[in-house]
Design an enzyme around this catalytic site. Sequence first.
Site, PDB file in Angstrom:
ATOM      1  N   GLU A 176      39.347  40.474  50.616  1.00 27.98           N
ATOM      2  CA  GLU A 176      39.113  39.753  49.361  1.00 27.98           C
ATOM      3  C   GLU A 176      39.350  40.723  48.222  1.00 27.98           C
ATOM      4  O   GLU A 176      39.378  41.945  48.418  1.00 27.98           O
ATOM      5  CB  GLU A 176      37.707  39.166  49.323  1.00 27.98           C
ATOM      6  CG  GLU A 176      36.589  40.183  49.333  1.00 27.98           C
ATOM      7  CD  GLU A 176      36.197  40.689  47.966  1.00 27.98           C
ATOM      8  OE1 GLU A 176      36.396  39.964  46.971  1.00 27.98           O
ATOM      9  OE2 GLU A 176      35.709  41.829  47.874  1.00 27.98           O
ATOM     10  N   HIS A 194      33.547  38.307  45.710  1.00 26.09           N
ATOM     11  CA  HIS A 194      33.151  38.377  44.305  1.00 26.09           C
ATOM     12  C   HIS A 194      32.773  37.042  43.671  1.00 26.09           C
ATOM     13  O   HIS A 194      32.254  37.013  42.566  1.00 26.09           O
ATOM     14  CB  HIS A 194      34.276  39.014  43.475  1.00 26.09           C
ATOM     15  CG  HIS A 194      34.390  40.494  43.675  1.00 26.09           C
ATOM     16  ND1 HIS A 194      34.995  41.054  44.766  1.00 26.09           N
ATOM     17  CD2 HIS A 194      33.963  41.532  42.905  1.00 26.09           C
ATOM     18  CE1 HIS A 194      34.960  42.371  44.669  1.00 26.09           C
ATOM     19  NE2 HIS A 194      34.337  42.682  43.556  1.00 26.09           N
ATOM     20  N   SER A 199      32.546  44.895  47.667  1.00 26.56           N
ATOM     21  CA  SER A 199      33.515  45.487  46.758  1.00 26.56           C
ATOM     22  C   SER A 199      33.785  46.945  47.139  1.00 26.56           C
ATOM     23  O   SER A 199      34.164  47.229  48.266  1.00 26.56           O
ATOM     24  CB  SER A 199      33.014  45.350  45.304  1.00 26.56           C
ATOM     25  OG  SER A 199      34.046  45.592  44.386  1.00 26.56           O
TER      26      SER A 199
END
Length: 332
Positions: A234, A302, A111
């Site tokens: 992503e 995630h 992330s």
Amino acid sequence: MKADHLTKGDKVGIISPSTPAPVKFPERFKRGKAYLESMGLDLVEGCCTHKEQSYRSSTIRDRAEEINEFIRDPEIKAIISTIGGMNSNALLPYIDYKTLKKHPKIMMGYSDVTALLLGIYQKTGLHTFYGPAVVPSFGEYPEMLKSGADYVKNELFAEKKAPYTLEVPDKWTEELIDWHSQDRAKTMVTNEGWKCVRSGKASGKLIGGNLNAMFGFIGTAYFPDLNDAILFIEDSFKDMATEERLFSMLKLHGVFDQIQGLIIGKHEHFDDLGSPFTQEDLLLEVIGDRSFPILENVDIGHTFPSHVFPIGIKVELDADNGDIVFTEKGVH
């Protein structure tokens, strides 16, 4: 440049470069630490572990120094993030890249930690690892998914020898359960598999991370050269309008003119805003007439379980057959 693989008894530093997850989710943090310890690792908490300043653990300098202390400690073999957040890019000017280059060690997170992983790779050439964080991944209730743990062992402990083709998990989940009240395992659903968006085969260096995090430092001296790369991206909780902006950001920076292939991870809780087209349609619209292969719905990021992607290794992408092959390891 590669760090040595982990073995039982190795010391691992835990950092909080953005969100103060150990303070906000103490039980989950405790569970995550216990799981890592069950893998035979000796954990050392960083200086920002129990600090909190609203959205961040501590000051920019303190968060950078937390990382640098572990970089300079010869007993620390790996550095793993507690969670992501919003502001890891603020630390990039203050990381001790010189020492890390002399004494390489494993760095893993995902992330927002994309900024650190790519920044370190760019400045040192060290392979970093886009993979699980302590609180959301290792701290899952009642414990980390076995397949997710196996992916960590494959890459960080070098339990699988290259070359090898990544497996497509049979099941996956993006279910949201309040971390404070969670009293059951998340519901797993059948994995529809990895989908070919544009056919073809390609090979190159594997580079990427969270697309939204890239927005904070793309075009700077900390962003890697993407020529001949297999790019992976992503995201989480974004909508169609935001994705158009982010896809277009990549195009405006010339990314689609440089890469050899594109891997797109599962998007956790994507909002299409009722658009009369799909995210796949939007991507192809933005990319235009470029012809590189594209594979989407890949288990990275995630959602759970998630593969570990070593940044900078050589990979082969076969979009037609839905195959990703790691042709080398990210560690010695």
